[in-house]
Design a protein around this motif. Structure first.
Motif, mmCIF file in Angstrom:
data_model
loop_
_atom_site.group_PDB
_atom_site.id
_atom_site.type_symbol
_atom_site.label_atom_id
_atom_site.label_comp_id
_atom_site.label_asym_id
_atom_site.label_seq_id
_atom_site.Cartn_x
_atom_site.Cartn_y
_atom_site.Cartn_z
ATOM 1 N N LYS A 153 12.034 -9.726 -3.886
ATOM 2 C CA LYS A 153 11.695 -9.093 -5.173
ATOM 3 C C LYS A 153 10.937 -7.774 -5.008
ATOM 4 C CE LYS A 153 12.614 -12.888 -7.891
ATOM 5 N NZ LYS A 153 13.691 -13.242 -6.962
ATOM 6 N N SER A 154 10.374 -7.573 -3.819
ATOM 7 C CA SER A 154 9.570 -6.356 -3.640
ATOM 8 C C SER A 154 9.722 -5.766 -2.246
ATOM 9 C CB SER A 154 8.080 -6.675 -3.859
ATOM 10 O OG SER A 154 7.614 -7.505 -2.814
ATOM 11 N N VAL A 155 9.503 -4.466 -2.198
ATOM 12 C CA VAL A 155 9.351 -3.760 -0.921
ATOM 13 C C VAL A 155 7.976 -3.104 -0.973
ATOM 14 C CG1 VAL A 155 10.141 -1.832 0.496
ATOM 15 C CG2 VAL A 155 11.819 -3.347 -0.572
ATOM 16 N N THR A 156 7.189 -3.304 0.077
ATOM 17 C CA THR A 156 5.857 -2.701 0.128
ATOM 18 C C THR A 156 5.850 -1.593 1.164
ATOM 19 O OG1 THR A 156 4.841 -4.811 -0.441
ATOM 20 C CG2 THR A 156 3.412 -3.154 0.560
ATOM 21 N N ILE A 157 5.505 -0.402 0.750
ATOM 22 C CA ILE A 157 5.331 0.678 1.722
ATOM 23 C C ILE A 157 3.868 0.656 2.142
ATOM 24 C CG2 ILE A 157 5.257 2.373 -0.214
ATOM 25 C CD1 ILE A 157 6.431 3.506 3.135
ATOM 26 N N CYS A 158 3.655 0.458 3.444
ATOM 27 C CA CYS A 158 2.300 0.234 3.960
ATOM 28 C C CYS A 158 1.900 1.439 4.810
ATOM 29 C CB CYS A 158 2.299 -1.055 4.761
ATOM 30 S SG CYS A 158 0.715 -1.459 5.435
ATOM 31 N N GLU A 159 1.176 2.346 4.220
ATOM 32 C CA GLU A 159 0.812 3.591 4.904
ATOM 33 C C GLU A 159 -0.651 3.936 4.634
ATOM 34 O OE1 GLU A 159 2.311 5.846 7.002
ATOM 35 O OE2 GLU A 159 3.804 4.325 7.405
ATOM 36 N N LYS A 160 -0.971 5.196 4.521
ATOM 37 C CA LYS A 160 -2.337 5.636 4.231
ATOM 38 C C LYS A 160 -2.267 7.031 3.605
ATOM 39 C CE LYS A 160 -6.894 5.149 4.829
ATOM 40 N NZ LYS A 160 -7.755 4.044 4.396
ATOM 41 N N PRO A 161 -1.517 7.172 2.505
ATOM 42 C CA PRO A 161 -1.231 8.524 1.983
ATOM 43 C C PRO A 161 -2.449 9.224 1.384
ATOM 44 C CG PRO A 161 -0.302 6.843 0.544
ATOM 45 C CD PRO A 161 -0.832 6.127 1.744
ATOM 46 N N ASN A 162 -3.494 8.452 1.079
ATOM 47 C CA ASN A 162 -4.690 9.105 0.524
ATOM 48 C C ASN A 162 -5.425 9.929 1.582
ATOM 49 O OD1 ASN A 162 -5.249 6.672 1.804
ATOM 50 N ND2 ASN A 162 -7.110 6.301 0.626
ATOM 51 N N ALA A 203 15.027 -0.976 4.518
ATOM 52 C CA ALA A 203 14.149 -2.003 3.933
ATOM 53 C C ALA A 203 14.677 -2.458 2.575
ATOM 54 C CB ALA A 203 12.730 -1.452 3.805
ATOM 55 N N PHE A 204 15.071 -1.513 1.756
ATOM 56 C CA PHE A 204 15.591 -1.880 0.428
ATOM 57 C C PHE A 204 16.942 -2.600 0.528
ATOM 58 C CE2 PHE A 204 12.297 0.793 -1.402
ATOM 59 C CZ PHE A 204 12.031 0.132 -2.592
ATOM 60 N N ASP A 205 17.767 -2.165 1.458
ATOM 61 C CA ASP A 205 19.059 -2.854 1.640
ATOM 62 C C ASP A 205 18.836 -4.321 1.988
ATOM 63 O OD1 ASP A 205 20.696 -0.746 1.079
ATOM 64 O OD2 ASP A 205 21.035 -0.164 3.177
ATOM 65 N N TRP A 206 17.875 -4.556 2.875
ATOM 66 C CA TRP A 206 17.570 -5.918 3.304
ATOM 67 C C TRP A 206 17.064 -6.742 2.109
ATOM 68 C CZ3 TRP A 206 18.108 -7.624 8.446
ATOM 69 C CH2 TRP A 206 17.647 -8.918 8.705
ATOM 70 N N VAL A 235 7.541 -2.041 4.721
ATOM 71 C CA VAL A 235 8.083 -0.932 5.519
ATOM 72 C C VAL A 235 6.960 0.026 5.907
ATOM 73 C CG1 VAL A 235 8.807 0.330 3.409
ATOM 74 C CG2 VAL A 235 9.850 0.900 5.599
ATOM 75 N N ALA A 236 7.013 0.515 7.141
ATOM 76 C CA ALA A 236 5.939 1.378 7.626
ATOM 77 C C ALA A 236 6.422 2.282 8.745
ATOM 78 C CB ALA A 236 4.773 0.530 8.125
ATOM 79 N N TYR A 291 17.485 1.052 -6.390
ATOM 80 C CA TYR A 291 17.452 -0.412 -6.284
ATOM 81 C C TYR A 291 16.713 -1.022 -7.485
ATOM 82 C CZ TYR A 291 18.972 0.503 -1.512
ATOM 83 O OH TYR A 291 19.673 0.925 -0.418
ATOM 84 N N PRO A 292 17.322 -0.933 -8.639
ATOM 85 C CA PRO A 292 16.661 -1.505 -9.808
ATOM 86 C C PRO A 292 16.455 -3.010 -9.605
ATOM 87 C CG PRO A 292 18.969 -0.967 -10.275
ATOM 88 C CD PRO A 292 18.663 -0.412 -8.929
ATOM 89 N N GLY A 293 15.335 -3.518 -10.098
ATOM 90 C CA GLY A 293 15.093 -4.957 -9.945
ATOM 91 C C GLY A 293 14.279 -5.287 -8.705
ATOM 92 N N ILE A 294 14.132 -4.319 -7.791
ATOM 93 C CA ILE A 294 13.260 -4.548 -6.630
ATOM 94 C C ILE A 294 12.034 -3.650 -6.809
ATOM 95 C CG2 ILE A 294 13.025 -4.455 -4.123
ATOM 96 C CD1 ILE A 294 16.108 -4.720 -3.981
ATOM 97 N N ALA A 295 10.878 -4.277 -6.888
ATOM 98 C CA ALA A 295 9.657 -3.502 -7.138
ATOM 99 C C ALA A 295 9.223 -2.776 -5.871
ATOM 100 C CB ALA A 295 8.549 -4.436 -7.604
ATOM 101 N N LEU A 296 8.690 -1.580 -6.023
ATOM 102 C CA LEU A 296 8.072 -0.886 -4.888
ATOM 103 C C LEU A 296 6.563 -0.985 -5.028
ATOM 104 C CD1 LEU A 296 8.159 0.981 -2.375
ATOM 105 C CD2 LEU A 296 8.068 2.912 -3.969
ATOM 106 N N TRP A 297 5.929 -1.591 -4.037
ATOM 107 C CA TRP A 297 4.475 -1.606 -4.005
ATOM 108 C C TRP A 297 4.016 -0.678 -2.896
ATOM 109 C CZ3 TRP A 297 4.041 -7.661 -3.581
ATOM 110 C CH2 TRP A 297 4.454 -8.229 -4.794
ATOM 111 N N SER A 298 2.835 -0.106 -3.085
ATOM 112 C CA SER A 298 2.288 0.762 -2.054
ATOM 113 C C SER A 298 0.915 0.231 -1.659
ATOM 114 C CB SER A 298 2.186 2.183 -2.621
ATOM 115 O OG SER A 298 1.737 3.043 -1.615
#
Ligand code: NAI
Ligand code: MG
Length: 413
Positions: A213-222, A203-206, A270-271, A242-249
């Motif tokens: 600008k961002s990669v979102t990890i879409c899960e349910k870790p709580n 996902a980050f490579d892509w 990504v999921a 991957y500096p410069g690419i934000a990770l959102w959850s």
């Protein structure tokens, strides 16, 4: 000898209508390939007791590149009932050939671009607070882990005693400990760190390659602390490179709610397997649905490209065929990109985008009319007419048009 060899697996139903049309387009962009037909799907099951025959596996193992249409699958009892009489009662059980293919070749990375084409009448429209409407540009690519998670197939109704006693070691199993076996169904959600890291890295490579600008990890870790927890942990670890690419959850439930609120905010998502399946269908719905949803199943050695839709049996016998072949065409575009034929991929994508934008040729789904024998008389264009329109556009394409055209993933700003 051709430069590429593609194993073509039209499969069942409308797979047989859309895949040959894709080959017409690949020929038109002068993709230098030899095509080898391979059997897959329901007829194989009925005749041979195996929906993915060994000869098809051998062809994929040898040529490593597949283009797949769709298959039909049916519940267990029906499957057994349709088996050739001489095969019945001999212990054959139906397995989905797609799942088998993904597991057999470890096609662990599923890529599903959900990118809106300007002018597509099926694009998501949002109401503004002033009463007007706006059409957000959706440009999302979903990365779904394709071999593990809840689809790993480790499941039981009436689990064996060793499984029950192992589960009894977990304090949270207490309320279930006295449930009779036949009333207890269990599916294991298996996540390995290696696969979690691999899908997050893909996902980050892509994102890096295509300027997201961002990669979102879409899960349910709580709630799913262990499995979703590991996915999130790996996403965090990978993101450091991957500096410069934000990770959102985001959580899968909230994400499906936010989907229509601000879909333009998301880039790469990504999921794990089930959540990736859900969220990619949900995003695809914003950009035209099944007629537009393409995918790639990519492993270290073998890659298979396919539209997301199934065999749509109710349309399979219609003559002329009415279904939208664009999902199949976009899968062919992804295949071209995968094998390094970026210029041909761009040409084809530009021609598809131009025909959608022009809006003169539309299959029934693009007109929002019911599908069926009457669709054509109600003004819808056929599957073949859609291909013809794209072919005509390809023929008219100026030398620079496709090069300038930057519609694909991330390039669209
Ligand atoms: P489906 O995707 O075959 O069709 C659902 C509906 O979506 C169709 O009735 C049609 O209205 C519409 N649709 C699908 N593709 C379209 C296209 N290209 N253009 C316009 N409209 C389109 O899913 P369904 O009906 O749930 O399943 C039918 C069979 O396909 C089942 O046997 C199922 O197991 C199988 N299936 C196979 C898949 C695959 O091969 N990857 C994926 C999903 C279902
Ligand atoms: Mg699905």
């Amino acid at each position: 000898m051709a430069k590429h060899t593609v194993v073509t697996m039209p499969g069942d139903g409308i797979g047989n209508q859309v895949l040959p049309e894709a080959l017409r387009l690949l020929k038109a962009v002068e993709f230098d390939a030899e095509y080898i037909h391979a059997d897959i799907g329901w007829d194989c099951w009925r005749r041979e007791g195996n929906a993915l025959p060994q000869r098809t596996i051998d062809l994929l193992a040898r040529h490593k590149l597949g283009l797949f249409g769709a298959i039909t699958s049916k519940p267990k009892k029906e499957a057994e009932g349709e088996l050739a009489p001489e095969l019945r009662g001999k212990g054959y059980s139906y397995f989905s050939p797609i799942v088998t293919m993904r597991q057999r070749f470890n096609l662990d990375t599923c890529v599903r671009p959900c990118i809106s084409f300007p002018g597509n009448p099926l694009n998501f429209i949002r109401k503004r607070t002033d009463g007007g409407f706006e059409e957000p540009v959706v440009n999302v690519v979903v990365f779904r882990q394709n071999t593990e998670g809840l689809y790993a197939g480790v499941e039981w109704t009436n689990p064996p005693e060793q499984v029950r006693s192992a589960l009894a070691a977990h304090p949270k199993f207490k309320p279930f400990a006295s449930v009779p076996g036949p009333d207890l169904a269990i599916s294991a959600r298996i996540i390995t760190r290696k696969a979690a890291r691999k899908i997050c890295t893909a996902a980050f490579d892509w994102a890096k390659k295509y300027g997201y600008k961002s990669v979102t990890i879409c899960e349910k870790p709580n709630v799913l602390r262990e499995t979703s927890g590991m996915m999130e942990e790996e996403a965090k670890a990978v993101s450091k490179d991957y500096p410069g690419i934000a990770l959102w959850s985001t959580n899968i439930d909230a994400q499906t709610m936010w989907l229509t609120k601000n879909p333009e905010d998301y880039g790469v998502v990504v999921a794990s397997n089930l959540f990736g399946d859900v969220i990619s269908d949900a995003f695809a719905g914003l950009v035209g649905g099944l007629g537009f949803a393409a995918s790639g199943n990519i492993g270290d050695e073998v890659a298979v490209f396919e539209p997301t839709h199934g065999s749509a049996p109710k349309y399979a016998e219609l003559n002329p065929p009415i279904v939208n072949p664009i999902a199949m065409f976009l899968s062919a575009v992804m295949m071209l990109e995968h094998v390094g034929e970026a210029a041909k991929a761009r040409r084809l994508r530009e021609a598809i985008a131009a025909v959608v934008k022009e809006g003169k040729v539309r299959t029934y789904d693009m007109m929002r009319i019911p599908g069926g024998a009457k669709s054509i008389s109600q003004g819808a264009d056929s599957t073949v007419q859609m291909t013809d329109a794209i072919l005509a556009r390809l023929a008219k394409q100026g030398p620079d048009e496709a090069r300038q055209h930057a519609e694909f993933a991330g390039v669209r700003k």
